[in-house]
Enzyme design. Structure first.
Site, PDB file in Angstrom:
ATOM      1  N   GLU A  49       0.714  -1.173  -0.067  1.00 33.43           N
ATOM      2  CA  GLU A  49       0.141  -0.046  -0.030  1.00 33.43           C
ATOM      3  C   GLU A  49       0.616   1.355  -0.063  1.00 33.43           C
ATOM      4  O   GLU A  49       0.357   2.296  -0.478  1.00 33.43           O
ATOM      5  CB  GLU A  49      -1.115   0.072   1.021  1.00 33.43           C
ATOM      6  CG  GLU A  49      -2.107  -1.041   0.924  1.00 33.43           C
ATOM      7  CD  GLU A  49      -1.781  -2.489   1.615  1.00 33.43           C
ATOM      8  OE1 GLU A  49      -0.607  -2.496   2.027  1.00 33.43           O
ATOM      9  OE2 GLU A  49      -2.693  -3.222   1.900  1.00 33.43           O
ATOM     10  N   PHE A 111     -11.776  -6.971  14.185  1.00 34.47           N
ATOM     11  CA  PHE A 111     -10.440  -7.368  13.559  1.00 34.47           C
ATOM     12  C   PHE A 111     -10.104  -6.174  12.394  1.00 34.47           C
ATOM     13  O   PHE A 111     -11.011  -5.784  11.757  1.00 34.47           O
ATOM     14  CB  PHE A 111     -10.851  -8.838  12.735  1.00 34.47           C
ATOM     15  CG  PHE A 111      -9.925  -9.167  11.775  1.00 34.47           C
ATOM     16  CD1 PHE A 111      -8.806  -9.670  11.949  1.00 34.47           C
ATOM     17  CD2 PHE A 111     -10.402  -9.235  10.236  1.00 34.47           C
ATOM     18  CE1 PHE A 111      -7.630 -10.196  11.213  1.00 34.47           C
ATOM     19  CE2 PHE A 111      -9.372  -9.503   9.540  1.00 34.47           C
ATOM     20  CZ  PHE A 111      -8.112 -10.169   9.905  1.00 34.47           C
ATOM     21  N   GLN A 112      -8.742  -5.990  12.314  1.00 37.77           N
ATOM     22  CA  GLN A 112      -8.377  -4.938  11.549  1.00 37.77           C
ATOM     23  C   GLN A 112      -9.012  -3.595  11.415  1.00 37.77           C
ATOM     24  O   GLN A 112      -9.094  -2.656  10.697  1.00 37.77           O
ATOM     25  CB  GLN A 112      -8.556  -5.523  10.083  1.00 37.77           C
ATOM     26  CG  GLN A 112      -7.766  -6.630   9.438  1.00 37.77           C
ATOM     27  CD  GLN A 112      -7.501  -6.974   8.184  1.00 37.77           C
ATOM     28  OE1 GLN A 112      -8.322  -6.924   7.425  1.00 37.77           O
ATOM     29  NE2 GLN A 112      -6.472  -7.440   7.777  1.00 37.77           N
ATOM     30  N   LYS A 161     -17.508  -0.263   6.538  1.00 40.15           N
ATOM     31  CA  LYS A 161     -17.948  -1.411   5.891  1.00 40.15           C
ATOM     32  C   LYS A 161     -19.682  -1.174   5.670  1.00 40.15           C
ATOM     33  O   LYS A 161     -19.954  -1.242   4.596  1.00 40.15           O
ATOM     34  CB  LYS A 161     -17.531  -2.819   6.157  1.00 40.15           C
ATOM     35  CG  LYS A 161     -17.642  -3.746   5.342  1.00 40.15           C
ATOM     36  CD  LYS A 161     -17.091  -5.105   5.519  1.00 40.15           C
ATOM     37  CE  LYS A 161     -17.377  -6.156   4.425  1.00 40.15           C
ATOM     38  NZ  LYS A 161     -16.757  -7.373   4.650  1.00 40.15           N
ATOM     39  N   MET A 475      24.404   8.245   1.309  1.00 35.26           N
ATOM     40  CA  MET A 475      24.446   9.694   1.951  1.00 35.26           C
ATOM     41  C   MET A 475      24.730   9.704   3.370  1.00 35.26           C
ATOM     42  O   MET A 475      25.588  10.398   3.975  1.00 35.26           O
ATOM     43  CB  MET A 475      22.714  10.133   1.939  1.00 35.26           C
ATOM     44  CG  MET A 475      22.882  11.766   2.280  1.00 35.26           C
ATOM     45  SD  MET A 475      23.856  12.827   1.612  1.00 35.26           S
ATOM     46  CE  MET A 475      22.763  13.396   0.110  1.00 35.26           C
TER      47      MET A 475
END
Ligand code: TPP
Ligand code: MG
Lengths: 570, 180
Positions: A49, A111-112, A161, A475
């Site tokens: 993502e 959940f999640q 949802k 760097m």
């Protein structure tokens, strides 16, 4: 018309003219992925993502239109947080749709579940948790409005949802009032008295500099900037965020200021008696030690975000406006500085004495990273878009790629996010398929988000990646060499673990390697001949190469270190 | 910019350093968190903060924030606050231009037969007794922060069981009404 919340979300995105969504589905956002099948909107399925977020940024920066990313709740949402923060720091307009657990489950550690609006409060321009299915169109319309107006930035819409699954009566806001944003006034008319006060400062100045930042790009002020600079003959510096807004080939352009800026650009700011600051924000990477920055300069500060005024440097005239509007107001001959001949002869002396240089490459290698960048630039068509990761390669790309057009340089400035380059290139290419897109990447950065090349291959987005493989987190290595007595701590990566050619091939790309100048030319030619799949070139570059000029962190810009080749002359 | 520790100090001892912001916000969930979060991440110090529904409509609330004007330039605080999308307007009140009031409740241990001294304090300070039982009284003062401070000092002579102050709310003095 009754439709589901999920349908309403997709329809709303269509209404906003969205042509591509970068995303990855999961439980909470599942209902929205179903109507997507029937939409004209293209979906690019990412492999992580974070990539979706950077692709949306790359798309936005290449096209000037907002980028869109869509992910699921919990880990999907947290995976995109880095990109949101990046977009926030660089004022890039993106809209992020996150799925959320069902309304009734919010607050139960379902959940999640994760509080993504809470997490992103400080790194979005605004965010919404939608609470009523009927509000979905408003939330989407408001998100695009907020993301793209005023000082742009990321806006997140969190969609439970159950709302995606419930029915609603379709509508779409057609007026600003319907967006219901009583506290949002992004634009203001620049006060004429301030414009005039600034004009007076310009007329009185003998050593002015146009200190041009990302805001000049955001307001699409390139034509006005060119006209103003040419009419007044005031020298221009373009910050890391503004590269391309003014042609590098133009004699008035001194190049990039700041920590790794061109000597003449850094020093012109230091010695200036007037900074005409256009959409720049006195970032510490530009100012060095603030108290020693441009000590003799009066400051005009044009910024659409008035919170930038006086934040770091007190302005003598602070104008809240977009850059373009002010430059248009300054079109008249009233706004002309005194004779700048002395100033220019001083600047030209700096330019001649301290141009950007590097050690000449040897035929047998290792390659000079700067030479690789110049060779790619020379063989690339006009308008080629360049993205980069963060590190030495980024600074060299900014220094040595000649930027002639706005929106051809896409990088992570404020956040300095390693791994930005590859996904940003994919997003840029998705938005500008007509353009050649090169990612100038570091070996360290490449390893952070390389899997998106699978996305690029699968989706037919043929970008080109040049890994400047110095086998180090270069760097950081440079700082350890210069400021930590060459005590190298956790910076070695190895040149051939992973094997970048095999890795590229495993991802369906063409993989090439170049260790000397002949191979470099051949690899670039080969890459330029491939138009259907992504190409990755592993350029073996000199590990000991350092970025110069350099102003040490916290030091005054007066103490700029030039390239060793130029030191005897100093 | 450095981020100093959040400071919840005693404003009364440093009268000049505070400034009052009267902030009209949309009455939506999470707005207080946005405001508080902004102060925390920018290192702006708050002396007190009070929230209540605004007079105009149920859509808005008014947050009165007493800010430490030394922790950050006031224009920075106002500039950053006004960028919050849910912030509708900000009135910046210099203490001399504002009417400031605060509410204080204090429960003091005192026996029924020994209350004259306390009643004198109550009388002279303008406080009121709002609850009583056999061994304690709860008194209330609505007054200027300085008056609350003064009463609090008087109460040092008694055993204070509980004391709670609301933090101040403020409106512009009439004739000084201006909004930012
Ligand atoms: C996500 C992230 N982690 C760490 C850093 C700190 N950092 C800045 S540059 C750099 C090295 C980058 O290495 P590489 O991609 O190989 O580029 P090079 O400097 O060698 O060109 C690191 C670790 C960062 N900017 N971003
Ligand atoms: Mg490297």
């Amino acid at each position: 018309m009754k439709i589901t919340g999920a349908q309403a979300l997709i329809k709303s995105l269509e209404h906003e003219g969205v042509e591509v969504i970068f995303g990855l589905p999961g439980g909470a956002i599942l209902p929205v992925y179903d109507p997507l099948l029937d939409s004209t909107i293209r979906h690019v399925l990412v492999r992580h993502e974070q990539g979706a977020g950077h692709m949306a940024e790359g798309y936005a920066l290449a096209t000037g239109r907002p980028g869109v990313a869509m992910v699921t709740s919990g880990p999907g949402a947290t995976n995109i947080v880095t990109a949101i923060s990046n977009a926030h720091m660089d004022s890039t307009p993106i809209v992020i749709i996150t799925g959320q657990v069902a309304s009734a489950a919010i607050g139960t550690d379902a959940f999640q579940e994760c509080d993504i609006t809470g997490i992103t409060m400080g790194i979005t321009k605004h965010n919404f948790l939608v609470r009523d299915v009927q509000d979905i169109p408003r939330a989407v319309a408001a998100a695009f409005h907020i993301a793209t107006t005023g000082r742009p930035g990321p806006v997140l819409v969190d969609l439970p949802k159950d709302l995606a699954q419930s029915m609603m009566e379709w509508w779409y806001p057609s007026t600003l009032e319907e967006l219901d944003l009583p506290g949002y006034q992004p634009t203001v008319a620049a006060a004429p008295s301030l414009i005039e006060a600034a004009e007076a400062l310009i007329r009185d100045s003998h050593r002015p500099v146009l200190y041009t930042g990302g805001g000049a790009l955001k307001s699409e002020a390139w034509d006005e900037l060119l006209a103003f600079a040419e009419r007044t003959q005031i020298p221009v510096v373009t910050t890391l965020m503004a590269r391309g807004v003014f042609p590098d080939s133009h004699p008035l352009n001194l190049g990039m200021p700041g920590m790794h800026g061109v000597y003449a650009a850094v020093t012109a700011l230091q010695r200036a008696d007037l900074l005409i600051t256009l959409g720049a924000r006195f970032d510490d990477r530009v100012t060095g030690k603030v108290s020693a920055f441009a000590p003799d300069a009066k400051v005009i500060h044009v910024d659409i975000d008035s919170a930038e005024h006086h934040k770091v440097r007190r302005a003598d005239v602070a104008i809240r406006s977009d850059v373009r509007t002010v430059l248009r107001a300054w079109e008249s001959d009233r706004v002309t500085p005194a004779n700048l001949d002395d100033w220019w002869s001083q600047i030209n002396e700096w330019r001649e004495r301290y141009p950007l240089v590097y050690d000449p490459p040897t035929e047998e290698g290792p390659l000079r990273p700067q030479a690789v960048i110049e060779a790619i630039a020379q063989s690339s068509p006009e308008g080629t878009i360049v993205t980069s990761g963060v590190g030495q390669h980024q600074m060299w790309a900014s220094q040595f790629w000649p930027f002639e057009e706005p929106r051809t340089w896409i990088n992570s400035g404020g956040a300095g996010t390693m791994g930005f380059g590859v996904p940003a290139a994919i997003g840029a290419k998705a938005g500008r398929p007509d353009r050649t897109v090169w990612c100038i990447d570091g070996d360290g950065c490449f390893q952070m988000t390389a899997q998106e090349l699978v996305t690029a291959r699968a989706e037919g987005i043929p970008i080109k990646v040049a890994i400047l493989n110095n086998a180090y987190l270069g760097m950081v290595r440079q700082w350890q060499e210069m400021f930590y007595e060459e005590r190298y701590s956790e910076v070695y990566l190895s040149p051939d673990l992973p094997d970048y050619v095999k890795w590229a091939e495993a991802m369906g790309c063409v993989g090439l390697r170049a260790t000397n100048l002949a191979e470099m030319r051949a690899a670039i030619d080969k890459a330029n001949s491939i138009h259907d799949v992504p190409v990755v070139i592993d350029f073996r570059t000199d590990s000991s190469e350092k970025v110069f000029p350099m102003v040490a962190a916290g030091a005054s810009n007066d103490d700029i270190m030039v390239h060793p080749l130029q030191r005897s002359a100093q | 910019m450095n981020t100093p520790e959040p400071f919840l100090g005693d404003v009364a001892h440093s009268p000049v350093r505070h400034h009052i912001l009267s902030v009209m916000v949309e009455n939506k969930s999470g707005v207080l968190a946005r405001v508080a979060g902004l102060f925390a991440r920018r290192g702006f110090n708050i002396f007190s903060l009070a929230v209540a529904p605004a007079e105009t409509s149920a859509r808005f609330s008014r947050i009165t924030i007493v800010v430490d004007a030394e922790s950050a330039p006031l224009e920075q605080v106002v500039g950053q606050l006004s960028k919050l999308v849910n912030v509708v307007s900000i009135s910046d009140l210099a203490p001399k231009d504002a009417i400031e009031r605060e509410l204080m409740l204090a429960t003091i241990r005192t026996n029924v037969d020994d209350r004259t001294g306390l009643l004198d304090v109550v009388g002279s300070s303008g406080a009121a007794i709002v609850d009583v039982d056999s061994h304690s009284v709860t008194l209330m003062l609505a007054g200027t922060p300085a008056a609350c401070d003064a009463l609090e000092r008087e109460l040092d002579n008694y055993e204070t069981l509980e004391l709670h102050r609301t933090g101040r709310v403020a409106l512009p003095r009439l004739g000084k009404r201006a909004s930012a």
